[in-house]
Design a protein around this motif. Structure first.
Motif, PDB file in Angstrom:
ATOM      1  N   ALA A 117      53.624  12.545   7.141  1.00 30.72           N
ATOM      2  CA  ALA A 117      52.304  12.200   6.901  1.00 30.72           C
ATOM      3  C   ALA A 117      51.868  10.862   7.658  1.00 30.72           C
ATOM      4  O   ALA A 117      50.771  11.216   8.072  1.00 30.72           O
ATOM      5  CB  ALA A 117      52.512  11.897   5.391  1.00 30.72           C
ATOM      6  N   ALA A 118      52.608  10.065   7.961  1.00 27.15           N
ATOM      7  CA  ALA A 118      52.101   8.919   8.865  1.00 27.15           C
ATOM      8  C   ALA A 118      51.942   9.402  10.207  1.00 27.15           C
ATOM      9  O   ALA A 118      50.910   9.269  10.716  1.00 27.15           O
ATOM     10  CB  ALA A 118      53.487   7.883   8.756  1.00 27.15           C
ATOM     11  N   LEU A 119      52.651  10.366  10.828  1.00 19.46           N
ATOM     12  CA  LEU A 119      52.321  10.670  12.368  1.00 19.46           C
ATOM     13  C   LEU A 119      51.119  11.719  12.116  1.00 19.46           C
ATOM     14  O   LEU A 119      50.342  11.693  13.008  1.00 19.46           O
ATOM     15  CB  LEU A 119      53.595  11.683  12.800  1.00 19.46           C
ATOM     16  N   GLN A 120      51.013  12.635  11.224  1.00 17.90           N
ATOM     17  CA  GLN A 120      49.634  13.142  11.078  1.00 17.90           C
ATOM     18  C   GLN A 120      48.553  12.392  10.910  1.00 17.90           C
ATOM     19  O   GLN A 120      47.495  12.723  11.490  1.00 17.90           O
ATOM     20  CB  GLN A 120      49.688  14.086   9.894  1.00 17.90           C
ATOM     21  N   SER A 121      48.556  11.282  10.036  1.00 14.25           N
ATOM     22  CA  SER A 121      47.444  10.394   9.879  1.00 14.25           C
ATOM     23  C   SER A 121      47.041   9.798  11.304  1.00 14.25           C
ATOM     24  O   SER A 121      46.090   9.564  11.754  1.00 14.25           O
ATOM     25  CB  SER A 121      47.753   9.499   8.797  1.00 14.25           C
ATOM     26  N   LEU A 122      48.167   9.384  11.742  1.00 11.15           N
ATOM     27  CA  LEU A 122      47.917   8.528  13.280  1.00 11.15           C
ATOM     28  C   LEU A 122      47.232   9.568  14.163  1.00 11.15           C
ATOM     29  O   LEU A 122      46.412   9.385  14.765  1.00 11.15           O
ATOM     30  CB  LEU A 122      49.119   8.089  13.596  1.00 11.15           C
ATOM     31  N   GLY A 123      47.583  11.044  14.102  1.00 16.08           N
ATOM     32  CA  GLY A 123      47.142  11.935  15.009  1.00 16.08           C
ATOM     33  C   GLY A 123      45.668  12.148  14.654  1.00 16.08           C
ATOM     34  O   GLY A 123      44.727  12.406  15.479  1.00 16.08           O
ATOM     35  N   ARG A 124      45.353  12.236  13.465  1.00 14.90           N
ATOM     36  CA  ARG A 124      44.034  12.375  12.947  1.00 14.90           C
ATOM     37  C   ARG A 124      43.160  11.362  13.069  1.00 14.90           C
ATOM     38  O   ARG A 124      41.831  11.357  13.568  1.00 14.90           O
ATOM     39  CB  ARG A 124      44.200  12.953  11.302  1.00 14.90           C
ATOM     40  N   MET A 125      43.774   9.992  12.891  1.00 23.51           N
ATOM     41  CA  MET A 125      42.830   8.828  12.779  1.00 23.51           C
ATOM     42  C   MET A 125      42.792   8.001  14.166  1.00 23.51           C
ATOM     43  O   MET A 125      41.981   7.193  14.258  1.00 23.51           O
ATOM     44  CB  MET A 125      43.181   7.786  11.529  1.00 23.51           C
ATOM     45  N   GLY A 126      43.582   8.165  14.449  1.00 21.03           N
ATOM     46  CA  GLY A 126      43.990   7.260  16.110  1.00 21.03           C
ATOM     47  C   GLY A 126      42.873   7.080  16.929  1.00 21.03           C
ATOM     48  O   GLY A 126      42.288   6.241  17.341  1.00 21.03           O
ATOM     49  N   ARG A 127      42.351   8.404  17.254  1.00 23.13           N
ATOM     50  CA  ARG A 127      41.067   8.673  18.260  1.00 23.13           C
ATOM     51  C   ARG A 127      40.031   7.740  17.846  1.00 23.13           C
ATOM     52  O   ARG A 127      39.337   6.992  18.593  1.00 23.13           O
ATOM     53  CB  ARG A 127      40.700  10.009  18.652  1.00 23.13           C
ATOM     54  N   GLY A 172      55.355  23.727   8.425  1.00 22.49           N
ATOM     55  CA  GLY A 172      55.141  22.398   7.453  1.00 22.49           C
ATOM     56  C   GLY A 172      54.852  21.191   8.609  1.00 22.49           C
ATOM     57  O   GLY A 172      54.287  20.391   8.033  1.00 22.49           O
ATOM     58  N   ALA A 173      55.122  21.093   9.700  1.00 24.21           N
ATOM     59  CA  ALA A 173      55.038  19.900  10.507  1.00 24.21           C
ATOM     60  C   ALA A 173      53.662  19.874  11.009  1.00 24.21           C
ATOM     61  O   ALA A 173      53.017  19.038  10.988  1.00 24.21           O
ATOM     62  CB  ALA A 173      55.963  19.854  11.697  1.00 24.21           C
ATOM     63  N   ASP A 174      53.109  21.124  11.744  1.00 26.74           N
ATOM     64  CA  ASP A 174      51.771  21.115  12.245  1.00 26.74           C
ATOM     65  C   ASP A 174      51.416  19.852  13.067  1.00 26.74           C
ATOM     66  O   ASP A 174      50.313  19.389  12.910  1.00 26.74           O
ATOM     67  CB  ASP A 174      51.154  21.472  10.975  1.00 26.74           C
ATOM     68  N   MET A 175      51.958  19.711  13.735  1.00 27.38           N
ATOM     69  CA  MET A 175      51.773  18.463  14.836  1.00 27.38           C
ATOM     70  C   MET A 175      51.077  18.981  16.040  1.00 27.38           C
ATOM     71  O   MET A 175      50.355  18.407  16.850  1.00 27.38           O
ATOM     72  CB  MET A 175      53.164  17.983  15.216  1.00 27.38           C
ATOM     73  N   GLU A 176      51.172  20.279  16.367  1.00 26.92           N
ATOM     74  CA  GLU A 176      50.643  20.782  17.650  1.00 26.92           C
ATOM     75  C   GLU A 176      49.326  20.549  17.913  1.00 26.92           C
ATOM     76  O   GLU A 176      48.908  20.160  19.028  1.00 26.92           O
ATOM     77  CB  GLU A 176      50.867  22.327  17.585  1.00 26.92           C
ATOM     78  N   GLY A 177      48.339  20.524  16.512  1.00 22.35           N
ATOM     79  CA  GLY A 177      46.901  20.313  16.983  1.00 22.35           C
ATOM     80  C   GLY A 177      46.752  18.786  17.111  1.00 22.35           C
ATOM     81  O   GLY A 177      45.271  18.315  17.562  1.00 22.35           O
ATOM     82  N   TYR A 178      47.525  17.677  17.133  1.00 25.19           N
ATOM     83  CA  TYR A 178      47.294  16.627  17.221  1.00 25.19           C
ATOM     84  C   TYR A 178      47.730  16.147  18.600  1.00 25.19           C
ATOM     85  O   TYR A 178      47.581  14.853  18.970  1.00 25.19           O
ATOM     86  CB  TYR A 178      48.140  15.534  16.142  1.00 25.19           C
ATOM     87  N   LEU A 179      48.279  16.886  19.205  1.00 24.76           N
ATOM     88  CA  LEU A 179      48.400  16.396  20.855  1.00 24.76           C
ATOM     89  C   LEU A 179      47.622  16.945  21.627  1.00 24.76           C
ATOM     90  O   LEU A 179      47.361  18.068  22.044  1.00 24.76           O
ATOM     91  CB  LEU A 179      49.748  17.302  21.166  1.00 24.76           C
ATOM     92  N   SER A 180      46.943  16.186  22.408  1.00 27.74           N
ATOM     93  CA  SER A 180      45.696  16.072  23.380  1.00 27.74           C
ATOM     94  C   SER A 180      46.265  16.259  24.842  1.00 27.74           C
ATOM     95  O   SER A 180      45.776  17.046  25.418  1.00 27.74           O
ATOM     96  CB  SER A 180      44.497  15.257  23.165  1.00 27.74           C
TER      97      SER A 180
END
Length: 157
Positions: A27-37, A57-65
């Motif tokens: 959740a912390a990594l996803q939040s960082l990926g979502r809000m970081g920019r 369940g990880a779903d990190m691919e969409g946060y990697l630019s």
């Protein structure tokens, strides 16, 4: 919070796979990926367990630019890295990633810096080289056990 309060910066998360093992870390990594920019924060996730970024369940691919894929000996991890880079996981590309590490020069043959594959913000791809580094820099950052031992011996002098 520190980066957000200082108008942004870079946050490097090494061994990101460890965070992906718990729901709180994920959740912390996803939040960082979502809000970081929006907060001018560039998160950098470094891991040798690339497949964990893609597991259900990880779903990190969409946060990697942007993605760098470097040497990966494990075929499953190499396939995952190629997916993140946006390239088809052909056997040739998998083999290339397996051999992408740096090579020391031997018997008159020159060495070679580490290589990798890069996907940029616009989905373009390139093979890249990381180096060459001056010998004193290479020794300073090396994780090779022999190099670490030499560094420790020099520090004791």
């Amino acid at each position: 919070e520190i980066l957000a309060g200082s108008k942004g910066g870079v946050l490097i998360v090494d061994e990101a796979w460890m965070y992906l093992q718990s729901s709180e870390g994920l959740a912390a990594l996803q939040s960082l990926g979502r809000m970081g920019r929006s907060q001018n924060i560039l998160p950098v996730f470094a891991t040798q367990r690339v497949d964990d970024l893609l597991r259900e369940g990880a779903d990190m691919e969409g946060y990697l630019s942007r993605v760098f894929a470097m040497q990966l000996a494990d075929e499953r991890e190499a396939r995952a890295a190629l997916r993140l880079v946006g390239l088809e996981a052909t056997q040739g590309r998998i083999n290339w990633l397996k051999q992408a590490g740096p090579r020391r020069g031997e018997e008159g043959r020159p060495g070679r810096p580490a290589m990798g594959l890069h996907r940029d913000l616009h989905g373009r791809h390139a093979a890249v080289m990381f180096g060459p580094f001056p010998e004193h820099v290479r020794l300073a950052i090396s994780t090779n056990p022999e190099d670490r031992k030499r560094r420790d011996e020099q520090d004791q002098r």
